[in-house]
Write an enzyme that holds these catalytic residues in place. Structure first.
Site, PDB file in Angstrom:
ATOM      1  N   ARG A   1       2.868  20.031   6.277  1.00  0.00           N
ATOM      2  CA  ARG A   1       3.858  19.117   6.855  1.00  0.00           C
ATOM      3  C   ARG A   1       4.904  19.812   7.731  1.00  0.00           C
ATOM      4  NH1 ARG A   1       6.896  16.045   4.740  1.00  0.00           N
ATOM      5  NH2 ARG A   1       6.380  14.227   5.979  1.00  0.00           N
TER       6      ARG A   1
ATOM      7  N   GLU B   1       0.831  -1.216   0.000  1.00  0.00           N
ATOM      8  CA  GLU B   1       0.000   0.000   0.000  1.00  0.00           C
ATOM      9  C   GLU B   1       0.862   1.262   0.000  1.00  0.00           C
ATOM     10  OE1 GLU B   1      -2.184  -0.305   3.661  1.00  0.00           O
ATOM     11  OE2 GLU B   1      -3.369  -2.029   3.006  1.00  0.00           O
ATOM     12  N   PRO B   2       1.722   1.431  -0.989  1.00  0.00           N
ATOM     13  CA  PRO B   2       2.583   2.629  -0.973  1.00  0.00           C
ATOM     14  C   PRO B   2       1.790   3.892  -1.294  1.00  0.00           C
ATOM     15  CG  PRO B   2       2.883   1.439  -3.029  1.00  0.00           C
ATOM     16  CD  PRO B   2       1.934   0.613  -2.194  1.00  0.00           C
ATOM     17  N   GLY B   3       2.099   4.945  -0.594  1.00  0.00           N
ATOM     18  CA  GLY B   3       1.518   6.250  -0.880  1.00  0.00           C
ATOM     19  C   GLY B   3       2.636   7.210  -1.232  1.00  0.00           C
TER      20      GLY B   3
ATOM     21  N   TYR C   1       0.899  14.098   0.598  1.00  0.00           N
ATOM     22  CA  TYR C   1       0.397  14.750   1.808  1.00  0.00           C
ATOM     23  C   TYR C   1       0.576  16.269   1.736  1.00  0.00           C
ATOM     24  CZ  TYR C   1       0.657   9.874   3.179  1.00  0.00           C
ATOM     25  OH  TYR C   1       0.515   8.502   3.202  1.00  0.00           O
TER      26      TYR C   1
ATOM     27  N   CYS D   1      -1.759  33.791   9.814  1.00  0.00           N
ATOM     28  CA  CYS D   1      -1.493  34.413  11.112  1.00  0.00           C
ATOM     29  C   CYS D   1      -1.215  33.379  12.194  1.00  0.00           C
ATOM     30  CB  CYS D   1      -2.661  35.314  11.485  1.00  0.00           C
ATOM     31  SG  CYS D   1      -2.843  36.594  10.248  1.00  0.00           S
ATOM     32  N   GLU D   2      -0.104  32.695  12.075  1.00  0.00           N
ATOM     33  CA  GLU D   2       0.359  31.733  13.069  1.00  0.00           C
ATOM     34  C   GLU D   2       1.879  31.721  13.001  1.00  0.00           C
ATOM     35  OE1 GLU D   2      -1.334  28.580  14.404  1.00  0.00           O
ATOM     36  OE2 GLU D   2      -3.297  28.826  13.453  1.00  0.00           O
TER      37      GLU D   2
HETATM   38  N1  LLP Z   1      -1.666   2.129   4.400  1.00  0.00           N
HETATM   39  C1  LLP Z   1      -2.217   2.635   5.519  1.00  0.00           C
HETATM   40  C2  LLP Z   1      -3.164   1.819   6.282  1.00  0.00           C
HETATM   41  C3  LLP Z   1      -1.863   3.923   5.953  1.00  0.00           C
HETATM   42  O1  LLP Z   1      -2.404   4.412   7.073  1.00  0.00           O
HETATM   43  C4  LLP Z   1      -0.939   4.697   5.200  1.00  0.00           C
HETATM   44  C5  LLP Z   1      -0.557   6.046   5.622  1.00  0.00           C
HETATM   45  C6  LLP Z   1      -0.416   4.130   4.020  1.00  0.00           C
HETATM   46  C7  LLP Z   1      -0.789   2.842   3.657  1.00  0.00           C
HETATM   47  C8  LLP Z   1       0.552   4.881   3.154  1.00  0.00           C
HETATM   48  O2  LLP Z   1       1.724   5.166   3.808  1.00  0.00           O
HETATM   49  P1  LLP Z   1       2.955   5.803   3.001  1.00  0.00           P
HETATM   50  O3  LLP Z   1       3.405   4.776   1.988  1.00  0.00           O
HETATM   51  O4  LLP Z   1       2.460   7.012   2.334  1.00  0.00           O
HETATM   52  O5  LLP Z   1       3.967   6.069   4.022  1.00  0.00           O
HETATM   53  N2  LLP Z   1       0.498  12.888   6.662  1.00  0.00           N
HETATM   54  C9  LLP Z   1       1.730  12.225   7.021  1.00  0.00           C
HETATM   55  C10 LLP Z   1       1.710  10.758   6.630  1.00  0.00           C
HETATM   56  C11 LLP Z   1       0.538   9.992   7.203  1.00  0.00           C
HETATM   57  C12 LLP Z   1       0.503   8.560   6.778  1.00  0.00           C
HETATM   58  C13 LLP Z   1      -0.780   7.930   7.160  1.00  0.00           C
HETATM   59  N3  LLP Z   1      -0.943   6.585   6.713  1.00  0.00           N
HETATM   60  C14 LLP Z   1       2.898  12.967   6.399  1.00  0.00           C
HETATM   61  O6  LLP Z   1       2.687  13.982   5.727  1.00  0.00           O
HETATM   62  O7  LLP Z   1       4.052  12.599   6.597  1.00  0.00           O
END
Ligand code: LLP
Length: 438
Positions: free
Chosen positions: A327, A288-290, A389, A361-362
């Site tokens: 971030r 599940e890469p994001g 993100y 304004c922060e």
């Molecule tokens: N699968 C699940 C169940 C997740 O909760 C997440 C991310 C992913 C996959 C994807 O993770 P990745 O491959 O992107 O690391 N907003 C934060 C990151 C929050 C991640 C939440 N879950 C940031 O900007 O660093």
């Protein structure tokens, strides 16, 4: 600080390009703040996952489920859907986005997994009716609710349990999810009992084991440790006659935000994990890469509005802010900030040090602190590695319309989300009747 080289956002002479298009040209046409993504960068990351999985015998049957939350732009979802992606969603809204982005592409709903600790009945119904691949269930109460909703619809819900392996991913505490103290997942010691319960419920079908330990992880060791614990669980379940068909390894692989970050290459991350599966019953392997798919494929373009020199600090006040890219404010995250046009000013003796801040304004409204930059008002800057993100966490705080988004493809630029206008920001609001006067 070392800057991160990217083949898709690189200088030609002194001008920063997205693929074959100068960023200054894009800013002139579409304005700032502006998110700019590279189609080639997105595709290259996808292919690196795809090829590694295709080459390893343990992942002959594999599915890459892009974590939609990282960047939920329809254009990006569409691009991945065309490449054959599955999707990891965490809300009914994300499911609807996936379906809207993949109209006309066969079988996409059947490649969706649904994660998250708080699935509502309405979201479960939506997902069951769409026919998703699997629910990644995070608690006993959720198992019962899903069983009831599926029963009511006359369906069987495919489930994995999201197991919490109690592994420290050594990342920022806000994005670390696999420790005992996290709200996520089912403690691995409780998992066998819950699998037995799931197997006994009439409207659930146990399909797999899932885990996700955190995000921006920079070494393979925590993933390997988590997998080892998952495999021990899998063996125990098989002994108890609960067959497992798929293994979902979650996301979390980090990206370089600065030259000193050295996350593993995609094959160096996946191959040792797949090797751990050698000699076992063949399973469908899911990831599940994001961030790794989209993070370095996008930049946030912004313009310097004012320079404000001070006794203690110099500020460069830009037209992007914490509402556009949260971030830095939220995680003290470091994003490289590059001039779109390197000029004589940049190469002259030591550059002055600026805090690069927005108009919100922060005091936490900064995109970068203490950056050596030779700047003048009106200069364009690129905040790098902003593809993940960034836009997906943006808001309208301070009544700021959200940025527009552009997808660059070779020498073409496509507007994939136009800039919001102010009237749209309050279009959903209404005034109560005027108070009656006494
Ligand atoms: N699968 C699940 C169940 C997740 O909760 C997440 C991310 C992913 C996959 C994807 O993770 P990745 O491959 O992107 O690391 N907003 C934060 C990151 C929050 C991640 C939440 N879950 C940031 O900007 O660093």
């Amino acid at each position: 600080m070392n800057t991160v080289a990217s083949p898709h956002f690189a200088y030609r002479q002194d001008t920063l390009y997205a693929e074959n298009v100068p960023l200054a040209q894009i800013a002139a046409r579409f304005g700032t703040p502006l998110y700019v993504y590279s189609r080639a960068a997105l595709t290259a990351q996808w292919q690196a996952f795809q090829q590694t999985l295709a080459q390893h015998p343990a992942s002959a049957d594999a599915l890459i489920c892009y974590a939609v939350k990282a960047n939920s732009s329809l254009a990006i979802l569409n691009l991945f859907a065309r490449l054959g992606a599955g999707f990891d969603i965490v809300s009914g809204g994300e499911l609807q986005r996936v379906l809207a982005a993949s109209a006309g592409i066969a079988g996409v709903a059947g490649r969706v997994v649904f994660s998250g600790v708080g699935k509502t009945e309405a979201e479960m119904e939506l997902a069951l009716n769409a026919g998703i691949l699997c629910f990644n269930v995070e608690s006993a109460a959720e198992l019962d609710r899903l069983n009831a909703v599926a029963g009511r619809l006359g369906k069987t819900a495919p489930v994995s349990l999201r197991v919490n392996p109690d592994v420290d991913p050594q990342t920022h505490p806000y994005i670390s999810t696999g420790l005992k103290t996290a709200k996520f997942g089912i403690p691995i010691a409780e998992a066998p009992r819950l699998y037995e319960r799931a197997a006994a419920l009439p409207h659930l079908a146990v399909e797999g084991i899932d885990c996700h330990i955190g995000s921006q992880i920079l070494s393979v060791a925590p993933f390997a440790e988590a997998l080892e614990r998952l495999l021990a669980l899998l063996d125990l379940l098989e002994k108890r006659n609960i067959p497992i068909r798929h293994l979902d390894l979650g996301g979390g692989l980090g990206i370089p935000y600065q030259g000193t970050d050295a996350p593993p290459e995609i094959d160096a991350y996946l191959t040792p994990l797949l090797d751990q599966l050698t000699g076992r019953k063949k399973l469908k392997i899911m990831v599940e890469p994001g961030r790794r798919l989209v993070g370095n494929a996008g930049v946030l373009l912004t313009k310097v509005e004012y320079l404000k020199p001070g006794e203690e600090k110099n500020f460069a006040i830009i037209d992007a802010a914490m509402n556009d890219l949260m971030r830095p404010a939220l995680y003290q995250a470091w994003h490289d900030i590059l001039p779109v046009q390197r000029s004589q000013r940049q190469s002259d003796a030591p550059a002055p040090i600026f805090d690069v801040v927005g108009p919100v304004c922060e005091s936490g409204d900064f995109l970068g602190l203490s950056r050596p930059l030779a700047l003048a008002a009106g200069d364009l800057l690129a905040v790098m590695s902003a593809g993940a993100y960034g836009m997906s966490m943006s808001s309208n705080y301070n009544s700021r319309p959200r940025a527009a988004e552009i997808l660059v493809d070779g020498d073409k630029t496509h507007l994939i989300r136009r800039r919001e206008n102010i009237a749209e920001l309050y279009a959903l609001e209404s005034l109560p009747p005027a108070p009656e006067t006494a």
